[in-house]
Structures are given as structure tokens and as C-alpha cells.
Design an enzyme around this catalytic site. Structure first.
Site, short mmCIF file in Angstrom:
data_model
loop_
_atom_site.label_atom_id
_atom_site.label_comp_id
_atom_site.label_asym_id
_atom_site.label_seq_id
_atom_site.Cartn_x
_atom_site.Cartn_y
_atom_site.Cartn_z
N SER A 297 0.80 -1.22 -0.02
CA SER A 297 0.18 -0.09 0.00
C SER A 297 0.79 1.15 -0.08
CB SER A 297 -0.97 0.05 1.17
OG SER A 297 0.00 0.51 2.33
N ASP A 298 0.34 2.22 -0.54
CA ASP A 298 1.02 3.63 -0.23
C ASP A 298 0.97 3.96 1.37
OD1 ASP A 298 2.15 5.94 -0.67
OD2 ASP A 298 1.11 6.65 -2.54
N CYS A 299 1.75 4.99 1.70
CA CYS A 299 1.96 5.10 3.16
C CYS A 299 0.95 6.39 3.72
CB CYS A 299 3.49 5.40 3.32
SG CYS A 299 4.53 4.67 2.67
N SER A 301 -2.05 3.95 3.14
CA SER A 301 -3.42 3.75 2.27
C SER A 301 -4.47 3.34 3.07
CB SER A 301 -3.01 3.36 0.99
OG SER A 301 -2.55 3.92 -0.02
#
Ligand SMILES: *[C@@H]1O[C@H](CO)[C@@H](O)[C@H](O)[C@H]1NC(C)=O
Ligand SMILES: *[C@@H]1O[C@H](CO)[C@@H](O)[C@H](O)[C@H]1NC(C)=O
Ligand SMILES: *[C@@H]1O[C@H](CO)[C@@H](O)[C@H](O)[C@H]1NC(C)=O
Length: 769
Positions: A297-299, A301
Site C-alpha cells: 500500500s502507499d503510506c 493507504s
């Protein structure tokens, strides 16, 4: 005590301090992080997951079955938990290497041992080189430096680069990180850079030098525009745009680049957060494209989809939904906190967690993390001496030279002869910058050569910044005009920096910031000699004023050119290098930004409301400069040697298109695999300077299914000495390159007339069944 004794004591004391400090410096060189250290713990030898003679699947299964649920959950987050009883240390997954090893991300840092790494141009400029072997060469240099830093405990092995989102809107603050607006160029860039990062020199096809990550999946290209931010943005994407614009770079990254990871984005796509969308993750990435690696995931998300988007009622539900959608690793701590609750609440079973951590472990195993001391492995001898080598720094300069785009050049302007021009006035807020040149997702570079320093190496210069910074609220005209009036030539270096375009910061305006335009115009009026305007920026600038101002004799776009940017700019200005870069994105006028909301993600124009569409494939309005623009000090001539006029597509007997008049055929059902041909042409360098030239092959498909007005089918860069010629052969795969995506997202072969064009050469091709 006498003073002599005192001095002797003091000297002894100082020597002692010096010895302590210098031995401290040596011991600060830390060790790489790795598991299965059988040297210091022989008992680990008996664990199957440490046995390098076994297959990765077996080793992973063995490891997973030894872990408790709580330990497993510790491996779902970037700061992955240690299990000392099994000899597994803590591992930090988050490192970045967008255009050089970066300090963004806690997995990597610089120290006295490795104070800096080679900082290549920001990606948008490297993309402008249209040179796939350069993309890969940079990846190789970066992964060598990354491994070298890993060996001394300064970096991880998993890098969340490259960013291959389509640069859909010129205002996007992160457009600089991407290879531009074209799906084919983005695909070629992504897969080549990933190969450069990942491919091991021992030929082991499943091994990884370092692990790359293609991000941000998908349709992510709004950071913060007029209060709409990426954490809340819902991209309403049509199946057609998804199919022919947003997905192709990711598909190519997974299939052609064999990337070890894909990162899902913050935004929603059609009402679903990408990190909790089972169709996008488990369905497409893992199912259709068969990702061999992990989805991260993006940080952070997952927290965003729960807290900012309120997509789920509870945090446990958010944890369960994302893991069940196919997410393997959470950048952040959310899954560490809420996954146990999700299991207890019956939202998730342990098997789903096993699957996720197995993907993560398998990636680490391919990196050799579970093979014991990395200093005894293939890249074990790399160390500080392999970072910032002369060769890598030269490649950084070469990459900038290859990317720089010459947009305007009046006769008699560039190149400047360093012997005929004795003095150059160097003016502008970006004329002597350092950090600005490396853009975002940067590291500490080896050293900088600013534009002023680059130019001063060849001629005498005078310098005035003209504004206190790029915001340029008040231009300081007088001093700038004075030096321009007395120098033989004027070089104005203006543009943007991270205060104008950055992560979390999209632009509103496409014009030069503040009073920069005034500075340029006023200086040009009084300049004694040629006026060279250099735009340093990631996104396009509406510089129509300069394009039409005869006193501005040349224009260069230099992106954010990296640590050696100033040297490369000078190489081009003085003709030590013949420019060959071409714009990887459309340069729109300000009217586009005034009229089009950034949040309208549609690629295709809409005649009913005057929406002009986006990128050279669809945009119908005026441009300042166009995709592919870029001049050379030479001119190049084409002569077509071979192009087919007619291609038949074999069809099974009884296919309904035999009787009815079909306009297109499904790619999937057709037997058009390996159906292809070559376009051959001769390219001649008509000029007096040797140089490189990129040949673009575009195709205009028949106008059905709202197809693009044209799209890039292939490109090839060639080097030609003055007055020499070569043959260029461009391969065309009918199904891959000539197909279009229809309204429901299916690839179709459009039957009828396709026009293939290279420059002004056109060749019609009829596709029939
Ligand atoms: C993690 O490492 C620390 C210190 O290195 C140790 O004290 C702790 O017990 C370890 N945790 C586990 C779960 O093994
Ligand atoms: C140009 O920038 C360099 C690097 O920051 C600095 O050392 C130098 O003094 C600057 N030159 C001038 C003339 O300001
Ligand atoms: C492409 O880049 C490579 C690596 O820098 C370079 O050796 C080669 O000459 C370039 N190709 C062309 C045609 O300029």
C-alpha cells in the site's frame, strides 16, 4: 606543573580523542541486515527456510508454519517484526530509488561511510532521451549503489520505485517523477528501469539484485489541487481510459519488466479505494498479469481509506478488506494494529495472512535475505568505493545531456562558440541552484555542478539571480539588465522548484511563476548578444511569450537535470553535445488550466461541453509545444524503404464477421498472435555535427471506438555522424500495437485504413480479414 608539561598533556589528550573518534568512525560502518546467520548461530542450519538448496516455495512454507499469528502480523508492515528465536532480524521495507538511491524512506540513510549517491536527472528528463538502453543503464548503476549501501547497513533491498503513473494533467506536482504522458513510453521506461534495478549478473532469472516497485496503481495523478487532495479524490475512470491509458504501463511493468512489487494508490477509482479493490489487486495484478512478488500500500493507504474516506465502518474491516483484496504489505502500522482484531472478529482467516506474508518472504528470499551473510554472496564485495564512481557520475551527466530538449533555435544562436563568445551573462533564479536540480525523491548527491559553474568552466561569466527565488514576487531588473547589456551572450535560467510543484502540491498556473516572465522579457530587450532561455521545471510552462519573442533566440527545457545538470547544460549550449531530447509531454497553454478542472480524469474530448481531452493522443486544442518536439543542431531526413499496404487477419471459418460487416475484431479471440511486420526507413544526418535522433512511429487508427487521433507505436534512437545515414527497422505487432480499446475496455483490432507516420512520411495500411 609547567606550561610545557601542560601542553604535552594537552597534546596527548588531543591525540587520544582523535584516535577514539577515528576508530569510532570505522566502527560506525554497520553490518547489513540479514536472516539465517548460521555463522553466529549454527542451530539455524537445521531450519529448512535457511536451506538454500531448497526451492523458494518450500522454504517460505516452512517459515510460515513456524510463526505464531502475532508474529505473522508483524510481517504485514514496512517495519517488519523480528523473530529472534528464528534468527530473523527486523527489516525495513521502505526504501526509494527513483533517480538514484534516496533518503526518502526510513530504510536508507547516508552517513560518513557513504555520504552521497549518484543523483541522476529527475525521471521526466531521462524519459525525454527516448533511449531505452539509457533507462536500463541508470537502473543498473542505481542498484549497484543500493547493494553497496546495503552491505554497510545503510540501505534495504526493496525500493519503491519507479513511479509510472501517466502524466495526465500538466499541473500535477509529481509529474516530474514520471516518464510523461504516453503509455508506450511509460511502459518502455518502467520495464527497462526495473530490469536495470532487478536483474542479477549471474543470470538467475528468479533472483533479484534489488526489488523494484511500480507505483501508484492506478489512475493516481492528483495530489492537492484547489483543496482536493489525493486522500479523498475519487477518480471516475472509464473502462476505455483505464484500458488504453492507465493500465498499460503497469501491465508492461509486471509482464515485460517482471517487477517484484506493485504499490496501490491513495485515491479511489470509481468509488473504491485501490488498496481494497479485489478486482484491481487479486483480479488484475495477481490474476491476469501474474505478479511474481508483493503488493504494497502507499503510506498509509489503509488508514486513509478508513479514516479519510470512511470506506469501512471499523478499522478491522479496513484491514480485512485490503488483505482479502490481495494486499500483502502495509506501508504504515495500520495492519499491525488491526489485523488481530479482524481475525478475532471473524472478518479474516489466518490463511489470508499466510498468503500475504508468503509473497513478502518469497521476495526477500529472491533477494538472498535468508541465505546468510550477504557479503559472501554475488554482490558481497560491493561497498562505499562503488558509490559515486566516476563512471556513474559521468552517466548522470550523459543522461542529462541526452534528455535536454532544444525547443527553439534561431539561425546564428546555438551552439555558442566558446571562443567567439568571450563573456556570458548568466541570469535567473535557477541559474546557480543545487537541490533544485535533483527534484523530489532525491538523495544526497555525490556533488553538484550548478548551471553557472558548468558555463563558467568554458567562458567568463557574470551572474545575477534576478529574483530572490523562483516565486519571484519582485524581479530585480536593473543589475540583470546591466550584465546582459555588456556580455556577448545571455543565458536566462528560470522555471520552478519544489515550492511550485511537488508531492502534495499541484499547480494552478502554467505560466512562469511571479515576475519571471517580466525578468526574461526585460533582459532580452537590452541583451547585446543572443538570448538563451533555459526552463528548469518538471511540468510544462506556458512560454508562448518567449516562443514569439524574436529577441529570445533559443529555448531549452532541462527538466530537473540531476547533480551534473549544470555541466550538461553547458555541454549543449557550447555544442560539445548535440541535443537530441524530445518532449515526453504536451505543453499546454494557460487557457487549458483555466478551463479544465484537474479532477476531470477523462482522456477523450467531449464535444458537448467543450472539454478538449488530454495528451497528444486526444487533446484537440492549441499547444505551446507538442509531445515529441525537440530540435537538434543537425537536421535529419527520412526515406521510406518498406511498409506493407495490406495485412490480412486470419479468421476461423464460420466466424460471424465473414457474413456481417464487422468494424473490429476482438484481440483475444483472434489468431493474430505473431502477426506483424517491419517498417524500414533510411535516416540521414544532413548536418555538420554528429548526433542522435529518435525516430517515432505513430499510427492513426480508423476512427471507430473513439480511438486516439494518433498513438505512438514504436521509437528507436540512432546515433549518426555528420552526413551519414543508417537504416531503421521498427517492428509492429498487429495485435499489440495497432489495436484500440473499445468502450467496454476490450482490445479490438480496428479493420480498415490505419495511417502509419514517421515525421512527415505517411503510409496507409489496410487491415482486412
Ligand atoms: C526483537 O529484537 C529485540 C532486540 O534485538 C529483542 O529484545 C526482542 O525480543 C525481539 N523480538 C522478538 C519477537 O523476537
Ligand atoms: C553558486 O552556487 C555555489 C553552490 O551553492 C556556491 O558555492 C557559489 O558561491 C555560488 N556562486 C555565486 C556567484 O553566487
Ligand atoms: C543511449 O544511451 C546509451 C547509454 O548512455 C548510450 O551509450 C547510447 O549511445 C545512447 N544511444 C543513442 C542513440 O544516443
Amino acid at each position: 606543573m609547567g606550561s610545557a608539561q601542560n601542553r604535552a598533556l594537552l597534546l596527548c589528550f588531543l591525540i587520544l580523542v582523535f584516535l577514539l573518534l577515528s576508530s569510532g568512525r570505522v566502527s560506525r560502518q554497520s553490518l547489513p541486515v540479514f536472516a539465517c546467520d548460521v555463522g553466529s548461530n549454527p542451530a539455524l542450519q537445521n531450519l529448512e527456510f535457511c536451506d538454500t538448496s531448497l526451492g523458494i516455495d518450500m522454504r517460505v512454507a516452512d517459515l510460515v508454519k513456524r510463526l505464531t499469528l502475532q508474529e505473522k502480523i508483524g510481517f504485514l508492515v514496512n517495519r517488519a517484526g523480528n523473530v529472534s528465536r528464528l534468527g530473523i532480524p527486523m527489516y525495513e521495507w521502505w526504501s526509494e530509488a527513483l533517480h538514484g538511491v534516496s533518503y526518502v524512506g526510513p530504510g536508507t540513510r547516508f552517513s560518513k561511510v557513504v555520504p552521497g549517491a549518484t543523483s541522476f536527472p529527475q525521471v521526466i528528463l531521462t524519459a525525454a532521451s527516448f533511449n531505452a538502453s539509457l533507462f536500463e543503464a541508470i537502473g543498473r548503476a542505481v542498484s549497484t549503489e543500493a547493494r553497496a549501501m546495503y552491505n554497510v547497513g545503510l540501505a534495504g533491498l526493496t525500493f519503491w520505485s519507479p513511479n509510472i503513473n501517466i502524466f495526465r494533467d500538466p499541473r500535477w506536482g509529481r509529474g516530474q517523477e514520471t516518464p510523461g504522458e504516453d503509455p508506450l513510453l511509460s511502459s518502455k521506461y518502467g520495464s527497462a528501469y526495473v530490469r536495470g534495478l532487478q536483474q542479477k549478473d549471474d543470470g538467475d532469472p528468479n533472483g533479484l539484485k534489488v526489488a523494484a516497485c511500480c507505483k501508484h496503481y492506478t489512475a493516481y495523478d492528483v495530489d492537492n489541487w484547489k483543496g482536493i487532495d489525493r486522500f479523498h479524490f475519487n477518480a471516475m475512470v472509464s473502462k476505455q481510459d483505464l484500458g488504453d491509458t492507465f493500465q498499460p504501463p503497469f501491465k508492461s511493468c509486471v509482464i515485460d519488466g517482471n517487477v517484484a512489487s506493485v504499490m496501490c494508490s491513495y485515491n479511489q477509482v470509481n468509488g473504491k479505494p485501490t488498496c481494497a479493490d479485489p478486482d484491481l489487486l487479486a483480479g488484475v495484478i495477481r490474476g491476469e498479469w501474474k505478479l511474481n512478488g508483493y503488493i504494497v500500500s502507499d503510506c498509509d493507504s489503509i488508514e486513509v481509506l478508513y479514516k479519510s474516506q470512511r470506506y469501512t465502518e471499523t478499522p478491522e474491516e479496513a484491514a480485512a478488506k485490503s488483505i482479502l483484496a490481495g494486499l500483502d504489505l502495509n506501508c504504515g502500522s495500520f495492519l499491525g494494529k488491526h489485523t488481530a482484531g479482524a481475525v478475532e472478529g471473524g472478518l479474516l482467516d489466518e490463511a489470508a495472512i499466510d498468503k500475504a506474508i508468503s509473497n513478502n518472504f518469497a521476495t526477500l528470499m529472491r533477494l538472498g535475505f535468508f541465505d546468510g551473510d550477504p557479503r559472501k554472496q554475488l554482490y558481497g564485495k560491493l561497498g562505499p568505493k562503488d558509490v559515486c564512481t566516476t563512471e556513474h557520475q559521468e552517466l548522470a551527466r550523459e543522461a542529462a545531456r541526452q534528455g535536454i530538449v532544444l525547443l527553439k533555435n534561431s539561425p546564428g544562436s546555438l551552439p555558442l562558440s566558446p571562443t567567439a563568445f568571450k563573456s556570458v551573462a548568466v541570469i535567473g533564479p535557477n541559474a546557480n541552484v543545487t537541490e533544485t536540480m535533483i527534484g523530489n525523491y532525491e538523495g544526497t548527491p555525490c556533488k553538484y555542478t550548478t548551471p553557472l559553474q558548468g558555463l563558467t568552466a568554458s567562458v567568463a561569466t557574470t551572474y545575477q539571480p534576478g529574483c530572490s527565488n523562483v516565486v519571484c514576487s519582485t524581479a530585480q531588473l536593473d543589475d540583470a539588465k546591466n550584465i546582459a547589456a555588456s556580455a556577448d551572450a545571455t543565458v536566462l535560467i528560470v522555471g520552478a522548484d519544489k515550492s511550485i510543484e511537488a508531492e502534495k502540491l499541484d499547480r494552478i498556473d502554467l505560466r512562469l511563476p511571479g515576475q519571471q516572465q517580466l525578468l526574461v522579457t526585460e533582459v532580452a530587450k537590452v541583451s547585446k548578444g543572443p538570448v538563451i532561455l533555459v526552463i528548469m521545471s518538471g511540468g510544462c510552462m506556458d512560454i508562448s511569450f518567449a516562443k514569439s519573442d524574436d529577441r529570445i533566440t533559443s529555448i531549452l527545457w532541462v527538466g530537473y537535470p540531476g547533480e551534473a545538470g549544470g555541466a550538461a547544460i553547458a555541454d549543449v549550449i557550447f555544442g560539445y553535445f548535440n541535443p537530441s531530447g524530445r518532449l515526453p509531454m504536451t505543453w499546454y497553454p494557460q487557457s487549458f488550466a483555466d478551463m479544465v478542472p484537474m479532477t476531470n480524469i477523462m482522456m477523450r474530448p467531449d464535444l458537448s461541453n467543450g472539454y478538449p481531452g488530454r495528451t497528444y493522443r486526444f487533446y484537440t486544442g492549441e499547444t505551446v509545444y507538442s509531445f515529441g518536439d525537440g530540435l537538434s543542431y543537425s537536421s535529419f531526413n527520412y526515406h521510406l524503404i518498406q511498409a506493407p499496404k495490406l495485412v490480412f487477419i486470419p479468421l476461423e471459418e464460420g466466424h460471424n464477421c465473414h457474413s456481417s460487416r464487422c468494424k473490429s475484431l476482438e484481440v483475444s479471440e483472434q489468431r493474430c498472435q505473431n502477426l506483424g511486420f517491419d517498417i524500414q526507413l533510411r535516416v540521414k544526418n544532413m548536418g555538420r555535427m554528429s548526433g542522435s535522433h529518435t525516430v517515432f512511429l505513430f499510427s492513426t487508427p480508423p476512427s471507430i471506438h473513439n480511438s486516439p487521433q494518433k498513438h505512438l507505436v514504436g521509437f528507436e534512437k540512432v546515433f549518426l555522424k555528420a552526413q551519414t545515414e543508417t537504416q531503421v527497422r521498427l517492428k509492429v505487432d498487429v495485435c499489440k500495437d495497432l489495436s484500440v480499446v473499445d468502450e467496454s475496455g476490450n482490445r479490438k483490432i480496428a479493420l480498415g485504413q490505419h495511417v502509419l507516420h514517421v515525421g512527415s512520411l505517411k503510409s496507409s495500411l489496410s487491415l482486412r480479414i
